[in-house]
Design an enzyme around this catalytic site. Structure first.
Site, mmCIF file in Angstrom:
data_model
loop_
_atom_site.group_PDB
_atom_site.id
_atom_site.type_symbol
_atom_site.label_atom_id
_atom_site.label_comp_id
_atom_site.label_asym_id
_atom_site.label_seq_id
_atom_site.Cartn_x
_atom_site.Cartn_y
_atom_site.Cartn_z
ATOM 1 N N ASP A 81 1.049 7.596 -8.037
ATOM 2 C CA ASP A 81 1.513 7.658 -6.579
ATOM 3 C C ASP A 81 2.170 8.606 -5.848
ATOM 4 O OD1 ASP A 81 -0.599 5.758 -5.361
ATOM 5 O OD2 ASP A 81 1.242 3.994 -5.688
ATOM 6 N N ARG A 129 -12.893 9.350 -5.971
ATOM 7 C CA ARG A 129 -13.698 8.519 -5.983
ATOM 8 C C ARG A 129 -15.190 8.834 -5.752
ATOM 9 N NH1 ARG A 129 -9.934 4.132 -6.911
ATOM 10 N NH2 ARG A 129 -8.804 4.094 -8.986
ATOM 11 N N ARG A 146 -9.551 -0.331 2.048
ATOM 12 C CA ARG A 146 -7.930 -0.209 2.130
ATOM 13 C C ARG A 146 -7.332 -1.345 2.059
ATOM 14 N NH1 ARG A 146 -3.721 2.737 3.988
ATOM 15 N NH2 ARG A 146 -2.282 1.243 2.534
ATOM 16 N N ARG A 152 -10.139 -6.271 -1.510
ATOM 17 C CA ARG A 152 -11.317 -5.669 -1.587
ATOM 18 C C ARG A 152 -12.409 -6.543 -2.518
ATOM 19 N NH1 ARG A 152 -9.242 0.260 -2.275
ATOM 20 N NH2 ARG A 152 -7.417 1.166 -1.350
#
Length: 318
Positions: A81, A129, A146, A152
């Site tokens: 990040d 991805r 998200r 997820r």
């Protein structure tokens, strides 16, 4: 520091889990108490896609602000990040040993990527991805999603999606490795620069001696060098952490290897460059020099083959 190390972290379950592990090691090495300081970032509050938010820095800025404001003594980031440019007021205090850098497919019914049915719905928030999925399976319906790991995975369990792609390291840190139905080989499926690695940032001026010794104790030279090589590729391409770029570095038989791939948004094109260097020793300085060497050569080759245009292309998702 008064016998307490204040450790800044995002407040998500994954961030708290990985930060707690590192904080405990810092506390033990410094013989200090630990106080976790949860910080809410833009990436945690916005439901927009990472690509639309700009990707780079959305999980980082608020943590850095808290550190600069002396609300904490260190902050722990997922290293992928972090923006590649150095911060004027901060430095990288330590890079702990890297966890599994691979991506994990988490699919219904134990399916692998090859076994997913025609037109299967696969979720991911990463342009890299997305490009890699479409390169291998252009028939898939790839959806931009998200949410935290449990959210997820819940989309697969509920039948809303057939599969999601996640970082194996994150699953491991949350004790959810059993959700992975396939771990994708780094040879064919390079991941984000520094995926699986954590970064401990501190203020640039040297602080408490016990904290500095604790940072040295948790720093892992090989991981730092591999992450440096991978991040230098992003910097050289002027690509952010959300760009469709996969990078893998590793040390083997006294060689530092680096392979970098840049994808078109739809996965139809891929440009790859691979190089190796021999560090004179395993010292931090020699490893860093080797990292810069392989990264410089990879960037030069990629740019010469038109990779900048692919990396800069805006990703399109369903």
């Amino acid at each position: 520091m008064s016998g307490v190390i204040r450790v800044g972290t995002r407040a998500s379950a994954l961030a708290m889990a990985q930060t707690k592990q590192i904080a405990e090691r810092l506390g033990t090495a410094a013989k200090a108490e630990i106080e976790l300081v949860p910080v809410t970032t833009e990436g945690d509050t916005s439901r927009a896609s990472l690509a639309s938010l700009g990707g780079t820095g959305v999980f980082v800025t608020a943590l850095r602000d808290a550190l600069l404001a002396d609300r904490c003594d260190v902050v722990v980031h997922s290293m992928k990040d972090l923006p590649t440019a150095e911060h004027d007021g901060l430095r990288l205090g330590a890079v702990p040993k890297r966890a599994d850098a691979r991506d994990a497919l988490c699919a219904r019914d134990g399916l692998t990527l090859a076994e997913l049915p025609q037109g299967a719905r696969v979720g991911t928030g990463s342009p890299r991805r997305i490009a890699q999925l479409l390169a291998v399976r252009p028939d898939l319906e790839v959806l931009d999603i998200r949410g935290n790991v449990d959210t997820r995975l819940g989309k697969v369990e509920s039948g809303e999606l057939d599969a999601v792609l996640l970082a194996a390291a994150g699953l491991g840190r949350l004790g959810r490795s059993d959700a992975a139905t396939e771990l994708l080989s780094l040879d064919e499926w390079p991941t984000a620069a520094a995926q699986g690695a954590l970064a401990i940032e501190v203020r640039r001026e040297r602080g408490d001696r016990s904290l500095e010794l604790a940072l040295e104790a948790v720093d892992h030279r090989s991981t730092r060098a591999m992450a440096l090589a991978e991040r230098l590729v992003l910097a050289g391409l002027e690509a952010g952490c959300a760009a469709p770029v996969g990078v893998t570095a590793f040390l083997e038989d006294e060689l530092l290897f680096l392979s970098a791939s840049v994808y078109s948004a739809d996965g139809a094109r891929r440009i790859t460059s691979s190089h190796a260097a021999t560090p004179e020793s395993r010292s931090a300085a020699d490893l860093a020099e080797a990292a810069r060497d392989v990264a410089d050569r990879a960037v030069a080759e990629l740019l010469g083959n038109g990779a900048a245009e692919l990396a800069a292309a805006a990703p399109e998702v369903s």
